[in-house]
Design an enzyme around this catalytic site. Structure first.
Site, PDB file in Angstrom:
ATOM      1  N   GLY A   1       0.804  -1.217   0.000  1.00  0.00           N
ATOM      2  CA  GLY A   1       0.000   0.000   0.000  1.00  0.00           C
ATOM      3  C   GLY A   1       0.839   1.270   0.000  1.00  0.00           C
TER       4      GLY A   1
ATOM      5  CD  GLN B   1      -7.804  -1.281   6.215  1.00  0.00           C
ATOM      6  OE1 GLN B   1      -8.545  -2.259   6.280  1.00  0.00           O
ATOM      7  NE2 GLN B   1      -6.639  -1.230   6.847  1.00  0.00           N
TER       8      GLN B   1
ATOM      9  CB  SER C   1      -2.230  -3.683   0.722  1.00  0.00           C
ATOM     10  OG  SER C   1      -1.462  -4.498   1.565  1.00  0.00           O
TER      11      SER C   1
ATOM     12  CG  HIS D   1      -0.449  -7.035   4.759  1.00  0.00           C
ATOM     13  ND1 HIS D   1      -0.559  -6.723   6.085  1.00  0.00           N
ATOM     14  CD2 HIS D   1      -0.223  -5.865   4.124  1.00  0.00           C
ATOM     15  CE1 HIS D   1      -0.397  -5.422   6.247  1.00  0.00           C
ATOM     16  NE2 HIS D   1      -0.193  -4.878   5.072  1.00  0.00           N
TER      17      HIS D   1
ATOM     18  CB  CYS E   1       0.605   3.546  27.946  1.00  0.00           C
ATOM     19  SG  CYS E   1       0.472   4.024  29.675  1.00  0.00           S
TER      20      CYS E   1
END
Lengths: 382, 383
Positions: A70, A178, A198, A200, A324
């Protein structure tokens, strides 16, 4: 037990494909550029995969160029088009919710002197058609917009945008990483000039992808070399990736609507199961309007990454946009563009489905979430 | 092929009656890092005879990671007569470029009939006659040709600085608290350099931190273990439930103080279990708001063992410099922190009050929490 619900990040390779990949690395390992029989065999495999992708996009095989995925497809489309069409103008348009391989390419081009417009989106993630009409000028060379947003699943109004682009003679690139294999569409009917996909994300291999370039569109290569892929993408072809991509596309042919319904039902089931829990909301266009395989939820009073790690303990894998850390603020630019508050961004996770998931898995995931979230809510920064 | 290296040990030579102990451990440490290495003890030096295919520089780099070595030289050996010494010297010099030189002979073997000044003169003259375009410079030569007369003659022209310090394992054992940040690897390394065997301890609070923060500590331990003997034993203490208990029971501003005290208690337990004799931390006064003498006082007061803080007086920039030199810096700056912000209060107390701390801790089942946490502790051998 493992429940993989991070299929927008990557998918498991389909079992049906594995033998084909093995064949390409053990028996038909030739270089498609070689003159002899082994090269000829490899070239046939290459062409087969090209046909399978073209069949899914409803275009001609000559319009498909294989790439490393991609990111390269997006770079090749945007940079390659501008390079080959310098006289079309200096103005380029994209949106605020693109994948970094588009948004960072635009930022790079801005440094090179291009006049860049980044369209905002509404709280559901949609661009406003009127915004495009308003900013498009004689100087506009290219619009790049994604078909399906990877974080929230918004499906952008590609047809309407292409109509405007056509009218103004502006090229349209669509990042469909997507969307390809997940939504049924006709690349010609949609009026798309270039489209990235893409391997994968559709049960193929990482490191493989393709770019559709309409017959009337001229692009220049961004890599120079041996002139493979009709001088558009040099480099010996990634045959394992290409056969996997071709086979994956073949297996999806005629199944897209059925698969979409299947994944939508899983998503709906998850949402239904979560109804007993309070303090959460779906980000983006909501359950029904979003792409069938993507669900983005903010939970109040928790940090998304802590939920991700907690779910790991149950063998459940989902994703989040932030990390985080007190020092490195890494809030998702997509969720920011929707206008979400920092707390909602920090509390967001993405759950993304594949055709391998089952209802049982989804129920288990919902149960885990219902157990974990109230526990985590006890621990917020004071 | 066989290669000879001469390694000198600086400080160790001063250790008087204990010298043999230090020498034996240094020899052990060298042998554990370098295969097929025979060691001959000379006075103040080791002569290493290494059967190897490795490049000289690779061997030198490995030797530079061994504490206790102050100097390393690649040496060549020849028979103990002037003709052999001349020939060997010329052979070595053929591959070197220099404009000026001097010869520095040493003669521990007094049976050799020529004195050091005589050797200097004879070899120096021979070199001058046989190599064009060079001169002798006794004050500032490009090249010093060292000739050591022992059972054989040993010749070398270059040496590199070693790591210094004392051999790892000669000064006892201590537990070192390793957070993954920049300071604690440096403080560990500094104590290792003084010969102290380290047992790193990391406090892990998954799912509030990630596997990547644990990997960070593993990778740091891996770098530190290069300077050790035979690897290291890393304790990954399960700390999540303690974090939660503190959060549930303590006032916000004291969360960090109580957390540090729990760490000290657990470290003390591990010290006892490992028969070690101290705790090492990366604490540094004033670096963050909570690193004050008052804070250190209330955490120190419950450790049953001395607490060593080798970086306490260092400036951050100097700590960073060391961490870059030892190779832990790039790991430490990975963006995975050892403590989730959930457990970092917005306003930690900078001057915790000892009586108040004791009062707060009444509400915690300290022994039970520690036992549970230790029972879920993972021990990882890093080599």
């Amino acid at each position: 037990m493992e429940i993989y619900l991070d299929n927008s990040a990557t998918t498991r390779v389909r079992n049906e494909i594995i033998n084909d990949i093995v064949m390409v690395i053990t028996e038909n390992y030739g270089n498609p550029s070689s003159l002899h029989h082994k090269g000829f065999k490899a070239e046939k495999i290459l062409n087969y995969s090209r046909e399978m992708i073209a069949r899914l996009l409803k275009c001609s095989p000559e319009e498909i160029y294989f790439t490393s995925g991609g990111t390269e497809s997006n770079n090749l489309a945007i940079r390659g088009y501008l390079k080959a069409n310098r006289r079309k103008g200096n103005h380029i348009i994209t949106t605020a919710i693109e994948h970094p391989s588009v948004s960072n390419t635009f930022l790079d081009l801005k440094k090179d002197g291009y006049n860049v417009d980044i369209l905002p989106v509404n709280p559901m993630g949609y661009v406003n058609i009127d915004d495009i009409k308003r900013i498009i000028t004689e100087e506009t060379a290219l619009i790049s917009i994604m078909m399906v947003n990877n974080e929230i699943g918004t499906i952008e109004p590609i047809k309407e945008i292409s109509a405007i682009a056509k009218e103004k003679g502006v090229a349209l690139h669509v990042d469909a990483v997507q969307g390809f294999g997940k939504l049924d569409f006709d690349v010609k009917e949609y009026g798309i000039d270039m489209l990235s996909l893409s391997g994968h994300k559709i049960y193929g291999l990482k490191g493989s992808g393709a770019l559709y370039v309409g017959r009337d569109i001229k692009i220049a290569p961004i890599l120079t070399g041996g002139g493979q892929e009709r001088d558009i993408r040099s480099g010996t072809e990634n045959m394992p990736g290409i056969i996997a991509l071709g086979k994956a596309a073949e297996l999806l042919f005629g199944k897209i609507d059925e698969n979409a319904r299947f994944m939508y039902e899983l998503k709906k089931k998850l949402v239904d199961e979560l109804k007993e829990l309070d303090g959460w909301s779906i980000n983006g266009p909501g359950l029904n309007e979003a792409a069938p395989h993507i669900l983005n939820i903010s939970f109040s009073g928790i940090r998304g990454e802590v939920l991700v790690h907690s779910l790991e303990e149950y063998g459940i894998y989902v994703s989040t946009g932030s990390a985080c850390s007190s020092k490195h603020h890494s809030e998702s630019p997509v969720l920011k563009a929707l206008g979400l508050k920092p707390n909602a961004i920090q509390g967001a996770i993405r759950i993304s489905f594949s055709i391998f998931n089952t209802e049982e898995e989804v129920v288990k995931a919902a149960e885990a979430i219902k157990k974990i979230v109230p526990e985590l809510r006890k621990y917020t920064r004071r | 092929m066989d290669k000879l290296f001469m390694v000198s040990y600086g400080e160790m030579a001063l250790k008087g009656a204990n010298k043999k102990y230090f020498e034996d451990i240094l020899a052990r440490n060298i042998k554990s890092k370098i295969r097929n290495c025979k060691i001959e003890k000379l006075s103040g030096k080791f002569l290493l005879n290494i059967n190897t295919d490795l490049l000289d520089q690779d061997i030198i780099n490995t030797l530079r990671e061994i504490f206790g070595i102050s100097r390393i030289a690649r040496v060549f050996k020849t028979d103990l007569n002037l003709e052999s010494i001349k020939n060997k010297t010329k052979e070595i010099l053929n591959s070197l470029e220099f404009k000026s030189f001097k010869v520095e002979a040493k003669r521990p073997n007094k049976k050799f009939p020529y004195t050091s000044p005589e050797i200097n003169k004879i070899i120096g003259e021979y070199i001058l006659q046989n190599i064009d375009g060079i001169k002798v410079d006794v004050h500032n030569p490009d090249l010093i040709i060292n000739v050591e007369v022992r059972d054989m003659a040993y010749i070398y022209t270059h040496f590199e600085k070693g790591a210094g310090g004392l051999p790892y394992g000669t000064s006892g054992k201590a537990v070192s608290l390793l957070s993954g940040g920049i300071d604690s690897p440096v403080s560990s390394w500094m104590m290792m350099k003084r010969g102290i065997e380290i047992i790193p301890v990391h406090f892990y609070s998954f799912p509030f931190t990630s596997e990547r923060s644990k990997q960070k500590v593993l990778d740091i331990t891996n770098v530190l273990s290069k300077y050790s003997y035979n690897g290291m034993k890393l304790y990954v203490v399960f700390f999540t439930d303690i974090q939660k208990a503190i959060y549930d029971n303590c006032p916000d501003s004291y969360i960090i103080t109580i957390m540090r005290r729990m760490m000290m208690r657990i470290a003390s337990k591990i010290v006892k279990k490992e028969k070690a004799l101290g705790i090492i931390t990366g604490e540094n006064v004033g670096q963050v708001a909570s690193q004050t003498l008052e804070s250190i006082f209330v955490t120190n007061s419950l450790a049953d063992f001395p607490v060593y803080r080798p970086v306490i007086g260092m400036d951050k920039q100097d700590i960073i410099k060391v961490s870059k030199e030892i190779g832990t810096y790039e790991i430490s700056i990975r963006p995975y922190e050892d403590c989730c912000t959930v457990f970092v209060p917005k306003h930690p107390v900078t001057k915790p009050n000892y009586e108040k701390v004791i009062e707060i801790e009444y509400g915690l089942e300290i022994e039970k929490l520690i036992e549970e946490s230790l029972s879920r502790t993972e021990i990882i051998y890093v080599k």
